[in-house]
Every structure is written in C-alpha cells, then in structure tokens.
Design a protein around this motif. Structure first.
Motif, PDB file in Angstrom:
ATOM      1  N   ARG A  32      14.957  28.879  32.133  1.00 32.83           N
ATOM      2  CA  ARG A  32      13.857  28.038  31.656  1.00 32.83           C
ATOM      3  C   ARG A  32      14.419  26.922  30.796  1.00 32.83           C
ATOM      4  O   ARG A  32      15.154  27.170  29.859  1.00 32.83           O
ATOM      5  CB  ARG A  32      12.881  28.876  30.828  1.00 32.83           C
ATOM      6  CG  ARG A  32      12.073  29.861  31.631  1.00 32.83           C
ATOM      7  CD  ARG A  32      10.949  30.431  30.791  1.00 32.83           C
ATOM      8  NE  ARG A  32      10.202  31.431  31.532  1.00 32.83           N
ATOM      9  CZ  ARG A  32      10.431  32.730  31.462  1.00 32.83           C
ATOM     10  NH1 ARG A  32      11.384  33.170  30.674  1.00 32.83           N
ATOM     11  NH2 ARG A  32       9.712  33.578  32.167  1.00 32.83           N
ATOM     12  N   GLY A  33      14.109  25.691  31.141  1.00 27.98           N
ATOM     13  CA  GLY A  33      14.560  24.580  30.329  1.00 27.98           C
ATOM     14  C   GLY A  33      15.934  24.057  30.719  1.00 27.98           C
ATOM     15  O   GLY A  33      16.379  23.060  30.174  1.00 27.98           O
ATOM     16  N   GLY A  34      16.610  24.747  31.624  1.00 30.67           N
ATOM     17  CA  GLY A  34      17.896  24.252  32.058  1.00 30.67           C
ATOM     18  C   GLY A  34      19.035  25.193  31.748  1.00 30.67           C
ATOM     19  O   GLY A  34      18.943  26.027  30.831  1.00 30.67           O
ATOM     20  N   TRP A  35      20.126  25.061  32.475  1.00 27.10           N
ATOM     21  CA  TRP A  35      21.233  25.994  32.319  1.00 27.10           C
ATOM     22  C   TRP A  35      21.970  25.784  31.015  1.00 27.10           C
ATOM     23  O   TRP A  35      22.661  26.690  30.546  1.00 27.10           O
ATOM     24  CB  TRP A  35      22.210  25.864  33.488  1.00 27.10           C
ATOM     25  CG  TRP A  35      23.016  24.588  33.511  1.00 27.10           C
ATOM     26  CD1 TRP A  35      22.721  23.453  34.214  1.00 27.10           C
ATOM     27  CD2 TRP A  35      24.222  24.310  32.805  1.00 27.10           C
ATOM     28  NE1 TRP A  35      23.673  22.501  33.984  1.00 27.10           N
ATOM     29  CE2 TRP A  35      24.610  22.986  33.134  1.00 27.10           C
ATOM     30  CE3 TRP A  35      25.028  25.048  31.927  1.00 27.10           C
ATOM     31  CZ2 TRP A  35      25.763  22.403  32.617  1.00 27.10           C
ATOM     32  CZ3 TRP A  35      26.182  24.456  31.415  1.00 27.10           C
ATOM     33  CH2 TRP A  35      26.535  23.145  31.759  1.00 27.10           C
TER      34      TRP A  35
ATOM     35  N   ALA B 293      18.273  28.797  24.788  1.00 22.41           N
ATOM     36  CA  ALA B 293      17.085  29.651  24.902  1.00 22.41           C
ATOM     37  C   ALA B 293      16.918  30.241  26.298  1.00 22.41           C
ATOM     38  O   ALA B 293      16.154  31.190  26.480  1.00 22.41           O
ATOM     39  CB  ALA B 293      15.839  28.856  24.522  1.00 22.41           C
ATOM     40  N   SER B 294      17.636  29.712  27.287  1.00 21.77           N
ATOM     41  CA  SER B 294      17.571  30.252  28.642  1.00 21.77           C
ATOM     42  C   SER B 294      18.293  31.573  28.782  1.00 21.77           C
ATOM     43  O   SER B 294      18.146  32.265  29.778  1.00 21.77           O
ATOM     44  CB  SER B 294      18.163  29.254  29.651  1.00 21.77           C
ATOM     45  OG  SER B 294      17.374  28.088  29.756  1.00 21.77           O
ATOM     46  N   PHE B 295      19.116  31.922  27.782  1.00 20.65           N
ATOM     47  CA  PHE B 295      19.973  33.105  27.895  1.00 20.65           C
ATOM     48  C   PHE B 295      19.619  34.117  26.807  1.00 20.65           C
ATOM     49  O   PHE B 295      19.798  33.853  25.627  1.00 20.65           O
ATOM     50  CB  PHE B 295      21.438  32.705  27.765  1.00 20.65           C
ATOM     51  CG  PHE B 295      21.937  31.863  28.906  1.00 20.65           C
ATOM     52  CD1 PHE B 295      21.740  30.490  28.923  1.00 20.65           C
ATOM     53  CD2 PHE B 295      22.595  32.451  29.980  1.00 20.65           C
ATOM     54  CE1 PHE B 295      22.184  29.714  29.985  1.00 20.65           C
ATOM     55  CE2 PHE B 295      23.050  31.687  31.043  1.00 20.65           C
ATOM     56  CZ  PHE B 295      22.851  30.321  31.041  1.00 20.65           C
ATOM     57  N   PRO B 296      19.154  35.296  27.191  1.00 17.28           N
ATOM     58  CA  PRO B 296      18.789  36.312  26.195  1.00 17.28           C
ATOM     59  C   PRO B 296      19.967  37.147  25.689  1.00 17.28           C
ATOM     60  O   PRO B 296      19.866  37.805  24.663  1.00 17.28           O
ATOM     61  CB  PRO B 296      17.795  37.201  26.944  1.00 17.28           C
ATOM     62  CG  PRO B 296      18.156  37.045  28.371  1.00 17.28           C
ATOM     63  CD  PRO B 296      18.697  35.657  28.536  1.00 17.28           C
ATOM     64  N   TYR B 297      21.076  37.118  26.410  1.00 18.27           N
ATOM     65  CA  TYR B 297      22.210  37.980  26.046  1.00 18.27           C
ATOM     66  C   TYR B 297      23.403  37.122  25.647  1.00 18.27           C
ATOM     67  O   TYR B 297      23.772  36.181  26.360  1.00 18.27           O
ATOM     68  CB  TYR B 297      22.592  38.881  27.222  1.00 18.27           C
ATOM     69  CG  TYR B 297      21.444  39.695  27.753  1.00 18.27           C
ATOM     70  CD1 TYR B 297      20.871  39.397  28.979  1.00 18.27           C
ATOM     71  CD2 TYR B 297      20.931  40.753  27.010  1.00 18.27           C
ATOM     72  CE1 TYR B 297      19.802  40.131  29.469  1.00 18.27           C
ATOM     73  CE2 TYR B 297      19.865  41.493  27.484  1.00 18.27           C
ATOM     74  CZ  TYR B 297      19.305  41.181  28.703  1.00 18.27           C
ATOM     75  OH  TYR B 297      18.243  41.918  29.168  1.00 18.27           O
TER      76      TYR B 297
END
Length: 122
Positions: free
Chosen positions: A100-103, A107-111
């Motif tokens: 979400r929002g781009g790579w 914030a696109s990565f939870p881990y």
C-alpha cells in the motif's frame, strides 16, 4: 509473524563493497531493504518479489546495489558495490504482502529487522 535478522554491515572506504544478508524465518510476498541516516527519514532502496524474482531500486543505488534471494537458506541479500559516503546509514530488512502506498514506503511493510550499520568513509 516473520522474524528478520540482518548481518554484514561494517565500515568501508569509498568505492568499497559490502554484502548484507537478512535471515528470514519465512518469506512474505515482498522482501525489501531500507536505510535510515541520522536526521533523515527511512527510505526504501530495493525490493524483490519472492514470487517472480523481479526487483526494483531507488535511483541513487541503481547499477551499484543488487538484491537477491537465497531460497535454500531463506535469506535476502543486498550486494553493495561502489559505495559512497552518502550510503552511510542503518540498513533494515523488511517483509510484507501488500505494498500500500508503494514499495519504498515503510508503512507498506509490517515486519522489520533490527538493522545493521553501514559506514562509508571518504
């Protein structure tokens, strides 16, 4: 839940190389590398799809950095060549499924891993 552990950071001179590794307890759809220099925002530098192997890079590292997967060892590697002082930062491995929002958006990565320091001296 995914656990990520980075290694391979260190100090090198301008023009040198380093290879960062991220040991993952499991892959997610997207595995990425970010970096954060003191006083600056965390920026995405490379991402790879664990499905297709396709990769993307931020402009400042294109042609110098290469992200790759070692499926046998469940690691994500970042080969960094022709290092410059402006590459000095803490480098983080990240994993996620939906960009979400781009790579290149944290914030696109939870881990996330704990980071490994890279210092390039002139």
């Amino acid at each position: 839940q995914v656990q990520l552990v980075e290694s391979g950071g260190g100090s090198v001179q301008t023009g040198g190389s380093l290879r960062l590794s991220c040991a993952a307890s499991g892959y997610r759809k997207w595995m990425g590398w970010f970096r954060q220099a003191p006083g600056k925002e965390r920026e995405g530098i490379a991402v790879i799809s664990t499905r297709s192997g396709s990769a993307a890079y931020t402009d400042s590292v294109k042609g110098r950095f290469t992200i790759s997967l070692d499926n046998a060892q469940n690691t994500v590697n970042l080969q960094m060549n022709s290092l410059k002082p402006e590459d000095t930062a803490m480098y983080y491995c990240a994993a996620g499924d939906i960009l979400r929002g781009g790579w290149d958006v944290p914030a696109s990565f939870p881990y996330w891993g704990q980071g490994t320091q890279v210092t390039v001296s002139s």
